[in-house]
Scaffold this active site. Structure first.
Site, PDB file in Angstrom:
ATOM      1  N   ASP A  97      19.033 -56.915 -72.432  1.00 37.69           N
ATOM      2  CA  ASP A  97      18.162 -56.053 -71.829  1.00 37.69           C
ATOM      3  C   ASP A  97      17.807 -54.954 -72.851  1.00 37.69           C
ATOM      4  OD1 ASP A  97      14.736 -55.678 -71.034  1.00 37.69           O
ATOM      5  OD2 ASP A  97      16.106 -54.734 -69.532  1.00 37.69           O
ATOM      6  N   ASP A 146      14.945 -52.097 -72.638  1.00 36.30           N
ATOM      7  CA  ASP A 146      14.263 -50.525 -72.106  1.00 36.30           C
ATOM      8  C   ASP A 146      15.526 -50.894 -70.960  1.00 36.30           C
ATOM      9  OD1 ASP A 146      12.352 -49.798 -73.393  1.00 36.30           O
ATOM     10  OD2 ASP A 146      11.497 -51.599 -73.367  1.00 36.30           O
ATOM     11  N   ASP A 179      17.846 -54.486 -65.975  1.00 47.27           N
ATOM     12  CA  ASP A 179      17.666 -53.315 -64.832  1.00 47.27           C
ATOM     13  C   ASP A 179      16.839 -54.049 -64.150  1.00 47.27           C
ATOM     14  OD1 ASP A 179      16.308 -53.570 -66.787  1.00 47.27           O
ATOM     15  OD2 ASP A 179      15.168 -51.213 -66.513  1.00 47.27           O
TER      16      ASP A 179
END
Length: 368
Positions: A17, A19, A219
């Site tokens: 990922d 961000d 995250d």
């Protein structure tokens, strides 16, 4: 710690990922930049899967290049691309689509063989038209009104993602999901969702990397980890973005990761080994593991309560891995109090990590 036993050495592709894993806002996370570069130097394929439909793959790649990474647009898969592709499979070529999002989403719609159009054209034949919705930093309320009217009339509605928040260098900010929920609330219709945790974006990333043993780093438990697990990909959940221990205590078990790390630098460490004991007769269970610094962490659960011992800032990630292991093993005891203890220790860990001005990877580079 050896290269062959560390997580990175067990996989042939590092998929991430963006961000909250590679960067926060415009600022790169130092560990991530080092880890990606190290993986590439070892011949391990890298790829990036983002639910941010606000930027095109080319713009994302240019951002990563400015941060010092050697990547190109082909390594980036966005939820905007996925949304446009999904609409192209639902509509005839050159069908009109109301785009409620950025220029990047509009470009993706065109590349998918569809035609961005205004509300009037969509309302003229809604059953043969679509609505593509994604992140737009310049969103105005009238665009949500347009989307509402088109969806209510029967247009095919695909959302790039439903993330309620997005991590930035200023903290969590509202995500696309907030705006999608506004249209859903006004219409009583739920969109089809194209990005993570849906499998197509993960399959595309694996295919482009030509990977047989990929690991995915994310995250968010509800999108990154849930999607990786549903796609049969080993998952590493990192605490540098959106979710924390309190989330791991309550999400569905299918959203829980294989591995836990403070940052992506955890791929350079041996995985945390957790031992679990369970009693079918009493419903009691325990999980224990030794932190890299030597601390022994243990979580004990009865049928009605749980307690944790040995949690310090240096062992907080190990404690969280124990919590995850218990929940994946089917333990249903309320672990909220244990999660709160772990989160308090993690907050100290994060502060110490930030104040050091150096990362685990920096030490790896200097001493390895």
């Amino acid at each position: 710690m050896g290269d062959s036993t560390a997580l990175l050495g067990r996989h042939d592709a590092l998929l991430c990922d963006l961000d909250g894993v590679i960067y926060l806002g415009n600022a790169g996370i130092p560990e991530a930049l080092h880890v990606v570069t190290l993986a590439q130097s070892r011949g391990i394929a890298t790829g990036f899967v983002t639910n941010n439909a606000g930027r095109s793959p080319q713009v994302v790649a240019e951002h990563l290049q400015l941060l010092g990474l050697d990547v190109d647009a082909e390594t980036v898969i966005t939820s905007g691309q996925a949304a446009a592709q999904q609409l192209s499979e639902m509509l005839a070529a050159d069908s009109p689509v109301l785009v409620v999002g950025s220029d990047a989403l509009m470009e993706a719609v065109v590349e998918a063989g569809l035609r961005p159009a205004g509300l009037d054209e969509v309302l003229a034949n809604p059953e043969a038209s679509g609505v593509a919705q994604g992140y737009d930093p310049d969103l105005v309320w009238s665009r949500l009104n347009d989307a509402t009217r088109a969806v209510r009339a029967g247009a095919c509605w695909v959302a790039a993602n439903t993330d309620s928040t997005r991590p930035t260098d200023l903290g969590l900010m509202p995500g696309t999901g907030m705006m999608v929920n506004a249209v859903a609330a006004a219409t009583g219709v739920e969109p089809q969702v194209a990005g993570k945790p849906n499998r197509p974006v993960f399959d595309t990333a694996v295919r482009r990397a030509a990977a047989e043993r990929p690991i995915f780093v994310g995250d968010r438990l509800d999108t990154d980890i849930a999607g990786a697990r549903a796609s049969g990909i080993t998952s590493l959940w990192v605490l540098s973005g959106s979710h924390g221990a309190h989330d791991a205590a309550v999400v569905p078990p299918e959203q829980l990761p294989d591995h836990v790390g403070l940052t992506i630098a955890a791929v350079l460490e041996d995985p945390i080994e957790v031992s679990i004991d369970m009693s079918r007769e009493t419903g009691a269970a325990s999980a224990r593991a030794r932190a890299p610094q030597g601390d022994l962490v243990q979580i004990d659960c009865s049928a009605s309560e749980a307690a944790v011992a040995g949690v310090t800032p240096s062992s907080a990630v190990t404690a969280l891995q124990c919590l995850v292991a218990l929940r994946r093993a089917g333990v249903t005891t309320d672990l909220a109090a244990v999660a709160a203890t772990i989160d308090r220790a993690l907050s100290i860990t994060a502060e110490e990590h930030d104040s050091q001005g150096r990362s685990m990877v920096d030490r790896e580079v200097r001493h390895g």
